[in-house]
Write a protein that holds these residues in place. Structure first.
Motif, PDB file in Angstrom:
ATOM      1  N   VAL A  36       0.835  -1.211   0.000  1.00  0.00           N
ATOM      2  CA  VAL A  36       0.000   0.000   0.000  1.00  0.00           C
ATOM      3  C   VAL A  36       0.863   1.251   0.000  1.00  0.00           C
ATOM      4  O   VAL A  36       1.796   1.380   0.793  1.00  0.00           O
ATOM      5  CB  VAL A  36      -0.956  -0.003   1.213  1.00  0.00           C
ATOM      6  CG1 VAL A  36      -1.522   1.373   1.458  1.00  0.00           C
ATOM      7  CG2 VAL A  36      -2.081  -1.002   0.989  1.00  0.00           C
ATOM      8  N   CYS A  37       0.554   2.169  -0.920  1.00  0.00           N
ATOM      9  CA  CYS A  37       1.181   3.490  -0.943  1.00  0.00           C
ATOM     10  C   CYS A  37       0.091   4.534  -0.843  1.00  0.00           C
ATOM     11  O   CYS A  37      -1.008   4.333  -1.371  1.00  0.00           O
ATOM     12  CB  CYS A  37       1.944   3.718  -2.252  1.00  0.00           C
ATOM     13  SG  CYS A  37       3.366   2.648  -2.433  1.00  0.00           S
ATOM     14  N   LYS A  38       0.407   5.624  -0.186  1.00  0.00           N
ATOM     15  CA  LYS A  38      -0.566   6.717  -0.100  1.00  0.00           C
ATOM     16  C   LYS A  38       0.176   8.039   0.023  1.00  0.00           C
ATOM     17  O   LYS A  38       1.047   8.199   0.872  1.00  0.00           O
ATOM     18  CB  LYS A  38      -1.469   6.500   1.112  1.00  0.00           C
ATOM     19  CG  LYS A  38      -2.476   7.600   1.349  1.00  0.00           C
ATOM     20  CD  LYS A  38      -3.716   7.397   0.523  1.00  0.00           C
ATOM     21  CE  LYS A  38      -4.665   8.573   0.661  1.00  0.00           C
ATOM     22  NZ  LYS A  38      -5.799   8.469  -0.271  1.00  0.00           N
ATOM     23  N   ASP A  39      -0.176   8.980  -0.854  1.00  0.00           N
ATOM     24  CA  ASP A  39       0.421  10.322  -0.801  1.00  0.00           C
ATOM     25  C   ASP A  39      -0.630  11.327  -0.376  1.00  0.00           C
ATOM     26  O   ASP A  39      -1.811  11.163  -0.665  1.00  0.00           O
ATOM     27  CB  ASP A  39       0.936  10.729  -2.193  1.00  0.00           C
ATOM     28  CG  ASP A  39       2.149   9.908  -2.599  1.00  0.00           C
ATOM     29  OD1 ASP A  39       2.927   9.543  -1.705  1.00  0.00           O
ATOM     30  OD2 ASP A  39       2.291   9.625  -3.805  1.00  0.00           O
ATOM     31  N   GLY A  73       2.683  11.422  11.946  1.00  0.00           N
ATOM     32  CA  GLY A  73       3.123  11.537  10.563  1.00  0.00           C
ATOM     33  C   GLY A  73       3.703  10.257  10.005  1.00  0.00           C
ATOM     34  O   GLY A  73       4.221  10.252   8.893  1.00  0.00           O
ATOM     35  N   CYS A  74       3.614   9.144  10.768  1.00  0.00           N
ATOM     36  CA  CYS A  74       4.213   7.908  10.283  1.00  0.00           C
ATOM     37  C   CYS A  74       3.230   7.072   9.485  1.00  0.00           C
ATOM     38  O   CYS A  74       3.569   6.004   9.000  1.00  0.00           O
ATOM     39  CB  CYS A  74       4.768   7.092  11.441  1.00  0.00           C
ATOM     40  SG  CYS A  74       3.483   6.416  12.485  1.00  0.00           S
ATOM     41  N   GLY A  75       2.000   7.547   9.354  1.00  0.00           N
ATOM     42  CA  GLY A  75       1.046   6.865   8.491  1.00  0.00           C
ATOM     43  C   GLY A  75       0.217   5.800   9.180  1.00  0.00           C
ATOM     44  O   GLY A  75      -0.581   5.133   8.540  1.00  0.00           O
ATOM     45  N   LYS A  76       0.370   5.661  10.502  1.00  0.00           N
ATOM     46  CA  LYS A  76      -0.366   4.590  11.176  1.00  0.00           C
ATOM     47  C   LYS A  76      -1.884   4.835  11.146  1.00  0.00           C
ATOM     48  O   LYS A  76      -2.649   3.904  10.895  1.00  0.00           O
ATOM     49  CB  LYS A  76       0.127   4.401  12.620  1.00  0.00           C
ATOM     50  CG  LYS A  76       0.117   5.650  13.493  1.00  0.00           C
ATOM     51  CD  LYS A  76       0.905   5.422  14.771  1.00  0.00           C
ATOM     52  CE  LYS A  76       0.659   6.484  15.837  1.00  0.00           C
ATOM     53  NZ  LYS A  76       0.918   7.870  15.441  1.00  0.00           N
ATOM     54  N   ASP A  96       4.860   1.639   0.346  1.00  0.00           N
ATOM     55  CA  ASP A  96       4.972   0.200   0.124  1.00  0.00           C
ATOM     56  C   ASP A  96       4.847  -0.596   1.433  1.00  0.00           C
ATOM     57  O   ASP A  96       5.764  -1.298   1.843  1.00  0.00           O
ATOM     58  CB  ASP A  96       6.306  -0.110  -0.566  1.00  0.00           C
ATOM     59  CG  ASP A  96       6.335  -1.547  -1.094  1.00  0.00           C
ATOM     60  OD1 ASP A  96       5.240  -2.092  -1.362  1.00  0.00           O
ATOM     61  OD2 ASP A  96       7.442  -2.097  -1.210  1.00  0.00           O
ATOM     62  N   VAL A  97       3.699  -0.445   2.058  1.00  0.00           N
ATOM     63  CA  VAL A  97       3.480  -1.107   3.337  1.00  0.00           C
ATOM     64  C   VAL A  97       2.760  -2.437   3.119  1.00  0.00           C
ATOM     65  O   VAL A  97       1.729  -2.479   2.453  1.00  0.00           O
ATOM     66  CB  VAL A  97       2.668  -0.200   4.280  1.00  0.00           C
ATOM     67  CG1 VAL A  97       2.183  -0.973   5.487  1.00  0.00           C
ATOM     68  CG2 VAL A  97       3.509   0.985   4.706  1.00  0.00           C
ATOM     69  N   SER A  98       3.337  -3.508   3.640  1.00  0.00           N
ATOM     70  CA  SER A  98       2.680  -4.817   3.586  1.00  0.00           C
ATOM     71  C   SER A  98       2.628  -5.395   4.992  1.00  0.00           C
ATOM     72  O   SER A  98       3.564  -5.225   5.779  1.00  0.00           O
ATOM     73  CB  SER A  98       3.448  -5.773   2.671  1.00  0.00           C
ATOM     74  OG  SER A  98       3.414  -5.299   1.349  1.00  0.00           O
ATOM     75  N   LEU A  99       1.518  -6.065   5.283  1.00  0.00           N
ATOM     76  CA  LEU A  99       1.321  -6.570   6.641  1.00  0.00           C
ATOM     77  C   LEU A  99       0.230  -7.628   6.626  1.00  0.00           C
ATOM     78  O   LEU A  99      -0.743  -7.499   5.877  1.00  0.00           O
ATOM     79  CB  LEU A  99       0.895  -5.393   7.543  1.00  0.00           C
ATOM     80  CG  LEU A  99       0.704  -5.664   9.027  1.00  0.00           C
ATOM     81  CD1 LEU A  99       2.041  -5.932   9.696  1.00  0.00           C
ATOM     82  CD2 LEU A  99       0.042  -4.462   9.701  1.00  0.00           C
ATOM     83  N   ASN A 100       0.415  -8.676   7.411  1.00  0.00           N
ATOM     84  CA  ASN A 100      -0.654  -9.662   7.571  1.00  0.00           C
ATOM     85  C   ASN A 100      -1.100  -9.684   9.022  1.00  0.00           C
ATOM     86  O   ASN A 100      -0.274  -9.646   9.934  1.00  0.00           O
ATOM     87  CB  ASN A 100      -0.161 -11.050   7.167  1.00  0.00           C
ATOM     88  CG  ASN A 100      -0.146 -11.197   5.659  1.00  0.00           C
ATOM     89  OD1 ASN A 100      -1.165 -10.993   5.004  1.00  0.00           O
ATOM     90  ND2 ASN A 100       1.010 -11.501   5.115  1.00  0.00           N
ATOM     91  N   ARG A 153       6.640   4.039   6.929  1.00  0.00           N
ATOM     92  CA  ARG A 153       7.016   2.650   6.662  1.00  0.00           C
ATOM     93  C   ARG A 153       6.908   1.828   7.926  1.00  0.00           C
ATOM     94  O   ARG A 153       7.037   2.358   9.025  1.00  0.00           O
ATOM     95  CB  ARG A 153       8.475   2.589   6.209  1.00  0.00           C
ATOM     96  CG  ARG A 153       8.664   2.893   4.753  1.00  0.00           C
ATOM     97  CD  ARG A 153      10.086   2.579   4.337  1.00  0.00           C
ATOM     98  NE  ARG A 153      10.290   3.021   2.985  1.00  0.00           N
ATOM     99  CZ  ARG A 153      11.400   3.641   2.555  1.00  0.00           C
ATOM    100  NH1 ARG A 153      12.378   3.887   3.401  1.00  0.00           N
ATOM    101  NH2 ARG A 153      11.513   3.999   1.301  1.00  0.00           N
ATOM    102  N   ILE A 154       6.732   0.513   7.740  1.00  0.00           N
ATOM    103  CA  ILE A 154       6.833  -0.388   8.880  1.00  0.00           C
ATOM    104  C   ILE A 154       8.305  -0.719   9.058  1.00  0.00           C
ATOM    105  O   ILE A 154       8.964  -1.185   8.128  1.00  0.00           O
ATOM    106  CB  ILE A 154       6.009  -1.670   8.655  1.00  0.00           C
ATOM    107  CG1 ILE A 154       4.520  -1.321   8.627  1.00  0.00           C
ATOM    108  CG2 ILE A 154       6.295  -2.688   9.755  1.00  0.00           C
ATOM    109  CD1 ILE A 154       3.612  -2.496   8.349  1.00  0.00           C
ATOM    110  N   ARG A 155       8.866  -0.480  10.250  1.00  0.00           N
ATOM    111  CA  ARG A 155      10.284  -0.708  10.479  1.00  0.00           C
ATOM    112  C   ARG A 155      10.571  -2.042  11.132  1.00  0.00           C
ATOM    113  O   ARG A 155      11.515  -2.737  10.809  1.00  0.00           O
ATOM    114  CB  ARG A 155      10.857   0.413  11.369  1.00  0.00           C
ATOM    115  CG  ARG A 155      11.087   1.710  10.631  1.00  0.00           C
ATOM    116  CD  ARG A 155      11.891   1.477   9.358  1.00  0.00           C
ATOM    117  NE  ARG A 155      12.093   2.725   8.660  1.00  0.00           N
ATOM    118  CZ  ARG A 155      13.297   3.289   8.496  1.00  0.00           C
ATOM    119  NH1 ARG A 155      14.368   2.694   8.950  1.00  0.00           N
ATOM    120  NH2 ARG A 155      13.396   4.426   7.849  1.00  0.00           N
TER     121      ARG A 155
END
Lengths: 263, 268
Positions: free
Chosen positions: B22-25, B56-59, B38-42, B228-230
């Motif tokens: 997932v990308c989001k601007d 601001g980290c997109g969570k 480019d976030v991927s998660l299950n 991003r997920i770190r």
């Protein structure tokens, strides 16, 4: 209780002073009236006028005629004003056109419409209704728009997550959320409608019905100041009653529910 | 009727989620900002996952995408394999400010989502609403006005409101951030209790690492610019957890220093 006593005493003293100055107690050896009854009649003649004309049915009939005009005009104003206000809040192009028009016309006392209304509709009920609608419509429209714009967007978002579509959100979320604004707009609209109808009735004689404002007008023509003052009392009473019966309960409910406002 | 009610309350729907590239601007006044990169998660069925990261980290953006309130620019979010295209009754959101409706009383708020759930009579809905108010210990306040409640009580009602339609996934967007510490601690216990009783998949967004460790089975660490997920930390501490527990504090310490590492590298 103390506050009620204060109010009652205040008004009693006011009327007492009026009675003394206009010679109502001359029979007790107090001074005669300072003014001719054409300038300021004593309260007794005003009361007599109100009593006689209520008993013979003239005042109740004219109030019926006036209130009918007021209610019809007011309701039309509401039915037009609320949805138009919603549109103006929702669509920028409506806001820029109709919204601006409303803003301009709201600044115009609606009695200014009377000359035009007489030309357009003649001396008819329609002319009076038109003036009342012009008094109501714009303030209702503007406060509905203002109310809808002030609804926190989080309410609509929450509703969407719970399955509300756009129409459901509008009716069950945005509209109730703006209720405090809409009700105060309705109240202001009512006040404007009442003022404009009185002005129109004093200004225009309509053969289809002799309204309360027309009594005031003929009171002036016939130099019956007791009639003028009597009618003024009726106008005040109607305004107060409408406020207490129609709007106070709604406002009290809103204050209780929202936890806003007085006392 | 009693039977149907049982059926409604004793159903424990849950779902798994997958987030794929997932990308989001967002466009801001200072130009475009990449909220998600480019976030991927299950996320498994019945899992309690906490998203942590600085603002601001997109969570929250990711949470809104899962809720269906926002659409990703690319990639997709799937619930049980089906792409998410909009809000749905299978996902309920509990917001950070109290998003309760002030024109309705407590029970009216809980009924709002339920009323839009088909196949129930109004009487059944009322019973369901009462059950959830009972679950969050607010049954005595069913007819209170919202403004009469404390912040903690309001968030309990908000929890009941989002639980009532029996969603598969519960999304919580910093729900306790405005509450005082004492109230929050009590709610940590209650939310764990609700999770165990209702067995839902829960995604909980917070910027408070301790809170995340206290609640989640897994803590997902985000970093900003771009979002991003770190790193991900499984949390296997026994439940119910107390936020003042030593092991919990140690783990939060570890996650906090990881977080600091990412944000420090970022600002250099």
């Amino acid at each position: 209780m103390k506050r009620l006593t204060n109010s009652v005493c205040f008004f009693a003293l006011l009327i007492l002073a009026w009675a003394i100055l206009t010679g109502d107690f001359a029979f007790l050896g107090m001074p005669e009236s300072l003014w001719s009854p054409y300038v300021l009649p004593p309260p007794s003649t005003v009361a007599q006028y109100l009593w006689d004309n209520t008993a013979n049915g003239k005042i109740p009939l004219s109030m019926l005629i006036t209130l009918r005009r007021l209610l019809i005009g007011y309701l039309i104003g509401l039915i037009l004003g609320v949805p138009l206000g919603m549109l103006a809040a929702r669509f920028r192009c409506v806001n820029d056109t109709l919204g601006m028009l409303a803003l301009g016309l709201q600044a115009l006392p609606s009695v200014c419409w009377v000359p035009l209304a007489c030309i357009w509709f003649g001396q008819t009920e329609a002319a009076l209704l038109f003036v009342v609608i012009m008094g109501t419509l714009w303030s209702v429209l503007l406060s509905t728009q203002n109310g809808m714009k002030n609804v926190p967007p989080i309410y609509a978002r929450a509703a969407r997550t719970m399955g509300s579509g756009p129409l459901h959100t509008l009716i069950f979320v945005t509209l109730p959320a703006s209720a405090p604004f809409v009700v105060s707009g309705m109240k202001q609209g009512w006040a404007f409608a009442w003022r404009s109808l009185m002005a129109a009735e004093i200004y225009v004689s309509v053969v289809s019905g002799f309204g309360i404002g027309q009594y005031l007008h003929y009171g002036r023509e016939l130099q019956r100041m007791y009639q003028v003052i009597g009618v003024m009392f009726i106008i005040i009473a109607v305004g107060l009653l409408a406020d207490k019966i129609l709007f106070s309960p709604a406002e009290a409910w809103l204050h209780r529910r929202w936890g806003t406002g007085k006392e | 009727m009693q039977e149907k009610l049982h059926e409604e309350i004793n159903a424990f729907p849950t779902a798994k989620l997958s987030i794929e590239h997932v990308c989001k601007d967002f466009t801001t006044s200072s130009g475009p900002v990449r909220a998600l990169d480019d976030v991927s998660l299950n996320i498994n069925e019945g899992e309690f996952v906490c998203f942590v990261g600085p603002s601001g980290c997109g969570k929250s953006t990711l949470l809104n995408i899962i809720a269906g309130l926002e659409k990703p620019d690319s990639g997709m979010a799937l619930i049980d394999g089906t792409p998410i295209t909009g809000p749905g009754r299978d996902r309920m959101v509990m917001f950070q400010e109290h998003a309760l409706f002030p024109w309705l009383d407590v029970i009216g708020n809980v009924m709002f989502g339920l009323k839009q759930k088909p196949n129930l009579t109004d009487k059944e809905r009322l019973e369901v609403a009462k059950y959830y108010l009972f679950l969050v210990k607010m049954d005595r306040f069913a007819h209170s006005n919202i403004h009469e409640l404390s912040g903690g009580m309001r968030q309990r009602v908000a929890l009941a409101r989002s639980l009532a339609p029996n969603p598969k996934i519960l999304l919580m967007d910093e729900p306790f951030s405005a509450l005082d510490a004492m109230t929050r601690e009590r709610l940590y216990g209650d939310i764990q209790d609700v999770w165990e009783k209702r067995r839902k998949t829960i995604i909980f967004v917070t910027h408070n690492v301790r809170e995340a460790v206290c609640l989640g089975n897994r803590v997902v660490l985000f970093s900003p610019h771009p979002g991003r997920i770190r790193e991900q930390f499984p949390v296997s501490l026994p439940r119910p957890r107390n936020i003042n527990n030593h092991d919990l504090a140690d783990l939060s310490q570890e996650i906090t220093s990881a977080l600091k590492g990412y944000t420090a590298a970022e600002s250099d």
